[in-house]
Write a protein that holds these residues in place. Sequence first.
Motif, PDB file in Angstrom:
ATOM      1  N   LEU A 530       0.845  -1.189   0.000  1.00 55.69           N
ATOM      2  CA  LEU A 530       0.000   0.000   0.000  1.00 55.69           C
ATOM      3  C   LEU A 530       0.881   1.240   0.000  1.00 55.69           C
ATOM      4  CD1 LEU A 530      -2.513  -1.227   2.708  1.00 55.69           C
ATOM      5  CD2 LEU A 530      -3.014  -1.004   0.272  1.00 55.69           C
ATOM      6  N   GLY A 531       0.405   2.298  -0.614  1.00 50.15           N
ATOM      7  CA  GLY A 531       1.189   3.520  -0.692  1.00 50.15           C
ATOM      8  C   GLY A 531       0.315   4.748  -0.550  1.00 50.15           C
ATOM      9  N   GLY A 532       0.953   5.841  -0.165  1.00 53.19           N
ATOM     10  CA  GLY A 532       0.242   7.107  -0.098  1.00 53.19           C
ATOM     11  C   GLY A 532      -0.662   7.262   1.090  1.00 53.19           C
ATOM     12  N   TYR A 533      -0.495   6.462   2.141  1.00 55.35           N
ATOM     13  CA  TYR A 533      -1.326   6.598   3.336  1.00 55.35           C
ATOM     14  C   TYR A 533      -0.621   7.484   4.352  1.00 55.35           C
ATOM     15  CZ  TYR A 533       1.828   2.799   4.704  1.00 55.35           C
ATOM     16  OH  TYR A 533       2.945   2.030   4.954  1.00 55.35           O
ATOM     17  N   TYR A 538      -3.593   2.541   6.988  1.00 57.74           N
ATOM     18  CA  TYR A 538      -3.450   1.892   5.682  1.00 57.74           C
ATOM     19  C   TYR A 538      -4.709   2.015   4.839  1.00 57.74           C
ATOM     20  CZ  TYR A 538       0.460  -0.241   8.189  1.00 57.74           C
ATOM     21  OH  TYR A 538       1.597  -0.449   8.924  1.00 57.74           O
ATOM     22  N   ASN A 539      -5.866   2.177   5.492  1.00 60.79           N
ATOM     23  CA  ASN A 539      -7.115   2.280   4.756  1.00 60.79           C
ATOM     24  C   ASN A 539      -7.199   3.552   3.922  1.00 60.79           C
ATOM     25  OD1 ASN A 539      -7.360   2.763   7.843  1.00 60.79           O
ATOM     26  ND2 ASN A 539      -8.709   4.318   6.937  1.00 60.79           N
ATOM     27  N   ASN A 540      -6.326   4.530   4.214  1.00 61.71           N
ATOM     28  CA  ASN A 540      -6.315   5.777   3.446  1.00 61.71           C
ATOM     29  C   ASN A 540      -5.392   5.709   2.239  1.00 61.71           C
ATOM     30  OD1 ASN A 540      -8.143   7.149   5.065  1.00 61.71           O
ATOM     31  ND2 ASN A 540      -6.552   7.895   6.470  1.00 61.71           N
ATOM     32  N   ALA A 541      -4.929   4.548   1.900  1.00 63.45           N
ATOM     33  CA  ALA A 541      -3.962   4.397   0.811  1.00 63.45           C
ATOM     34  C   ALA A 541      -4.496   4.990  -0.489  1.00 63.45           C
ATOM     35  CB  ALA A 541      -3.623   2.922   0.617  1.00 63.45           C
ATOM     36  N   THR A 542      -3.602   5.643  -1.209  1.00 64.69           N
ATOM     37  CA  THR A 542      -3.964   6.201  -2.514  1.00 64.69           C
ATOM     38  C   THR A 542      -3.299   5.451  -3.659  1.00 64.69           C
ATOM     39  OG1 THR A 542      -2.166   7.805  -2.315  1.00 64.69           O
ATOM     40  CG2 THR A 542      -4.339   8.503  -1.566  1.00 64.69           C
ATOM     41  N   LEU A 866       5.628   5.054  -1.931  1.00 65.80           N
ATOM     42  CA  LEU A 866       6.122   3.946  -1.124  1.00 65.80           C
ATOM     43  C   LEU A 866       6.431   4.380   0.309  1.00 65.80           C
ATOM     44  CD1 LEU A 866       6.106   2.302  -3.717  1.00 65.80           C
ATOM     45  CD2 LEU A 866       8.294   1.350  -3.035  1.00 65.80           C
ATOM     46  N   HIS A 867       6.226   3.438   1.232  1.00 66.06           N
ATOM     47  CA  HIS A 867       6.452   3.726   2.650  1.00 66.06           C
ATOM     48  C   HIS A 867       7.531   2.835   3.258  1.00 66.06           C
ATOM     49  CE1 HIS A 867       3.149   6.581   3.726  1.00 66.06           C
ATOM     50  NE2 HIS A 867       2.714   6.167   2.551  1.00 66.06           N
ATOM     51  N   HIS A1023      14.654  -0.979   5.262  1.00 68.32           N
ATOM     52  CA  HIS A1023      15.020   0.420   5.413  1.00 68.32           C
ATOM     53  C   HIS A1023      13.761   1.276   5.345  1.00 68.32           C
ATOM     54  CE1 HIS A1023      19.359   0.316   5.526  1.00 68.32           C
ATOM     55  NE2 HIS A1023      19.416  -0.452   4.459  1.00 68.32           N
ATOM     56  N   THR A1024      13.872   2.492   5.832  1.00 70.37           N
ATOM     57  CA  THR A1024      12.803   3.458   5.583  1.00 70.37           C
ATOM     58  C   THR A1024      12.818   3.797   4.097  1.00 70.37           C
ATOM     59  OG1 THR A1024      14.335   5.250   6.127  1.00 70.37           O
ATOM     60  CG2 THR A1024      12.926   4.439   7.894  1.00 70.37           C
ATOM     61  N   VAL A1025      11.787   4.481   3.632  1.00 67.43           N
ATOM     62  CA  VAL A1025      11.735   4.808   2.211  1.00 67.43           C
ATOM     63  C   VAL A1025      12.919   5.720   1.869  1.00 67.43           C
ATOM     64  CG1 VAL A1025      10.166   6.764   2.598  1.00 67.43           C
ATOM     65  CG2 VAL A1025      10.279   5.685   0.358  1.00 67.43           C
TER      66      VAL A1025
END
Length: 1259
Positions: A530-533, A538-542, A866-867, A1023-1025
């Motif tokens: 999932l990305g963009g949350y 996670y439910n706000n993922a775009t 990406l997260h 790693h972090t993004v």
Amino acid sequence: MVLVFSQSCIWYGECGIASGDKRYNCKYSGPPKPLPKDGYNLVQELCPGFFYDNVSLCCNVQQLQTLKDNLQLPLQFLSRCPSCFYNLINLFCELTCSPRQSQFLNITATEDYIDPDTNQTKTNVKELQYYVGQSFANAMYNACRDVEAPSSNEKALGLLCGRDADTCNATNWIEYMFNKDNGQAPFTITPVFSDLPILGMEPMTNATKGCNESVDEVTGPCSCQDCSIVCGPKPQPPPPPVPWRLFGWDAMYVIMWVTYMVFLLLFFGAFFAVWCYRKRYFISEYTPIDSNVALGEDASDKGETSCNPLGASFEDCLRHLFTRWGAFCVRNPGCVIFFSLVLIATCSSGLVFVRVTTNPVDLWSAPNSQARLEKEYFDTHFGPFFRTEQLIIQAPNTSKHSYSPYPSGADVSFGPPLDKEILHQVLDLQIAIENIVAYYNNETVTLQDICLAPLSPYNKNCTILSVLNYFQNSHAILDHEVGDDFYVYADYHTHFLYCVRAPASLNDTSLLHDPCLGTFGGPVFPWLVLGGYDDQNYNNATALVITFPVSNYYDDLEKLQRAQAWEKEFIHFVRNYKNPNLTIAFTSERSIEDELNRESNSDVFTIAVSYAVMFLYISLALGHIRGCCRFLVDSKISLGIVGILIVLSSVACSLGIFSYVGIPLTLIVIEVIPFLVLAVGVDNIFILVQTYQRDERLQGETLDQHLGRVLGEVAPSMFLSSFCETTAFFLGGLSSMPAVHTFSLFAGLAVFIDFLLQMTCFVSLLGLDIKRQEKNRLDILCCVKGANDGRSVLASESCLFRFFKNSYSPLLLKDWMRPLVIAVFVGVLSFSIAVLHKVEIGLEQSLSMPDDSYVIDYFRSLGQYLHSGPPVYFVLEDGHDYTSLHGQNMVCGGMGCDNDSLVQQVFNAAQLDNYTRIGFAPSSWIDDYFDWVKPQSSCCRVYNATKQFCNASVVDPTCIHCRSLTPEGKQRPQGGDFMRFLPMFLSDNPNPKCGKGGHAAYSSAVNLNNNTGVGATYFMTYHTVLRNSADYIDALRKARLVASNITRSMGAKGSNYRVFPYSVFYVFYEQYLTIIEDTIFNLGMSLGSIFLVTMVVLGCELWSAIIMCATIAMILVNMFGVMWLWGISLNAVSLVNLVMSCGISVEFCSHITRAFTVSCRRRRVDRAQEALAHMGSSIFSGITLTKFGGIVVLAFAKSQIFQIFYFRMYLAMVLLGATHGLVFLPVLLSYIGPSVNKAKIRATRERYRGTERDRLLNF
């Protein structure tokens, strides 16, 4: 007064079916009943506090078995912290079996039930209230809130609380566990929290254990990882470095500004002081500042002179050598050209063995570098890192929607790509990709043939990291919902919200009871799909991220090419996929290499035009045309073409010789070296040809003598520049950076061969061309004789030479101009030094792609959505002793483990993710193994007769626990026990009875030495993004820092085995950890070699060598200033260009410097003017204009890397070299150039005495 409550039950035994296989308990009001003997083991295992007297309880054996089954899920996640699990099981034991239930349990709803076996009417307990002490609830929560779930990198409560661990508290956790809607509780239990008696009920307030307390003499307190109060205060990152500032400005700016102002003050103060002094004591105020009046030969000792007979002798030796050699080449052109061609053919034939390195690892990482050795170690022990095919999907035409949980709860917002219809469309796309068929050698290749399948051969499902794997990649499960005509009790929203918290779960505990575990047998972490949350919502993922890991093969070319064939079809399919509801950014493992090849092919035309422009200019500019009718006679097109061919031949010879040796080519060599050698070769060609054109043949002098004499004058200068460059480049070959090392070797040899061919083949061909011109034959068509206009071939000065001699040199060296030049150039130098530390380090991947590449969109989406970054593995090398308690404590992160163990230190680093760039707690095979092997767990079982492993899903009475429920059995396995059960753990597939099986998660993480010992192992996290080169470099640096701390801690406890981090990008970014040191080393070696060669070749002219090297150093520093201004980062490509810049700068500076040292003029200004007049025009028309014309064409290249690292740096290289060589250096020499050498004056006058050349000494 103490209240005494009698023992009384509210239920006993099980009655009717509540749902599925879950049953109600039977209502019973009476005293507790003695437990049958066959239940003793269960009560000792679950509720040892009740094992006294005749063991009278309010539960029977079946209820105890049900309790054990229901506790399996929390057992797997909470038992790593014994005190946490002790409190939890206390809560359930009191509920299920306590002999004083009636004190804190109150039945609120019942129904009649007819037992089908006895036809007796019984009463089901449908609802009840459980009075729980608030202090007990809080203490239980506090003991459990920090417990980690290593396999999912989450807090365990996030999997057991029905919500994120951050929002979980004591009351909502217990409420969720007792809610029948969670899929686990058979009926509704309403907890009532109070520490005081209420409504006649006495809350259950048993004693609890803090996570820092031991439960018994066998077990210890929880580990630091699972209990923050054991650790003490949370580690804090060191403060960021404070910027060095003065007066609110960058300190380097201030320092260089002040330094520059002080310099201007001192310089102009000295200038005006000398001017005033001269005006007072000299007749003319226009006498140059450094004037030493030429009083004639008899008074020369009053001027500023020196006598260096060694320099004069060496100069005379070189002159004689090249004079005789030039005459020989002109007299014997056939022989010289033949042997030159033999040399070229012999060396170039090595090209049949040429190998071009395109493997990025070989291009950017030295074979003996730390990252390369660690990569080879990882590949050898765990297999090569998988190939990645990835899609980032958005739904731009879909809006957010809200979900209302049943029966109550706040609305939950879901992002556009989590709309069910969009998920169905994405699933269709995913299935279509799975069904892609490629062909290789007339055989079909599918994803199934090449994918990563961790449970193969038992489960051949491919690893697909996708949110659809929460739904088993099934349209039916995605549509699965439970409800009635009025409400939907559970649907895909419910399942999604549970799975993002418990990705390893085999039962979502909702009414759906669907698994979350991927079809491939492993968990799908939400941050990977999932990305963009925002935060962890996670439910706000775009965006959705789908990753297909594909097996990699470094040593099996056949299998590798099969994978590449499928990837090619994958790229073709996705590029042509059309869906108006989806926007897709994607990449494949082969995408970057494919796009680089496409980019190179697209810029072939641009590069060809660039070289064509330079070739055309050289061919036309060499000739000195004196009239239209003599154009084809005076032109030197054929000579220019031959000169170019010699340059290219020298490149071919260099490539061929190293191909013989087996050194492979790189793209940098192919792209850069022709440019470099052309620059050096063209400069020498122009100097030689134009010097001959200006020189008059002496009386009685033959052509071979004349050309030999000209060569004797200019060849030492050509030798100086070429030998400086060759030495500098060969010393650059000592670099550990593969790109710089390879370039330097090839460039050094190419420049050397080019000089040899120019001193042999080109001199002979020049002699032949002069004969052709003297015979009035046409250029190119040498057999055709031109019209005789009566004009013979006479020495003449070109317009450019006259401009330099009569206009430019006098203007530049005027008294008022020279200080301005010094001030401007020192100002530019000061600016460059001030911004030197601001030049960025690294190479952004997007720069290597064409502007229209689909990979550009992927890189953009990568940074935006990406997260999590790349996985990182902390590898413990082979040899560590895992079978001893001491060795285990150094590594594990659970109960009894050291506070500075390997897992704990990585966990601590993850707490400081903004500093360490380690984003998540590590997955720990050893901690999951200890949980799996516990006697309370149903995971580790063996057949009683054969002692072979018995999976938890097998129903067989002959299967017994691996370890007995004794104090010894509760301890960790050691010695032989450790190795006996470890292979079972690593082969166990997760199932609903045991989710801790290690086959999918850890089968590749542990090397077993023939099942007799543990070899190398790894502990994986992420790693972090990482969005840019600086992030990647910092991530590598911090990971190594963490690993070195772990190694040091383990070493202090007697372990001699190293821990190192490995991620797939480390081999590419390791060079940047030492790029500054490498840059200083390479440029320092180049400058040092130039200094030594210049001093030797100029006959121990120390001061000349210093001035020349100082000017080249200024060019290099100013190159860094241009890099900062123009956004060019420091990396292997730009370092190669800087090394090349050092070599090309020699061309701009060495000829002027040598011309100055051999000049016989008395005053420095006159010598600088003579040097600039004689060499300046050749340098300007040769290297400057030739390169400038070719460089301008590169501005139209499609490739960003060509525009930035070639067009911009080459343009800066030529402009800075030309301005310093033709403007600054003559002025500097006019001020502080070396004094004239009397020995050289005498030698020169003696050589030309009585000839027409004698007048030139008074130029």
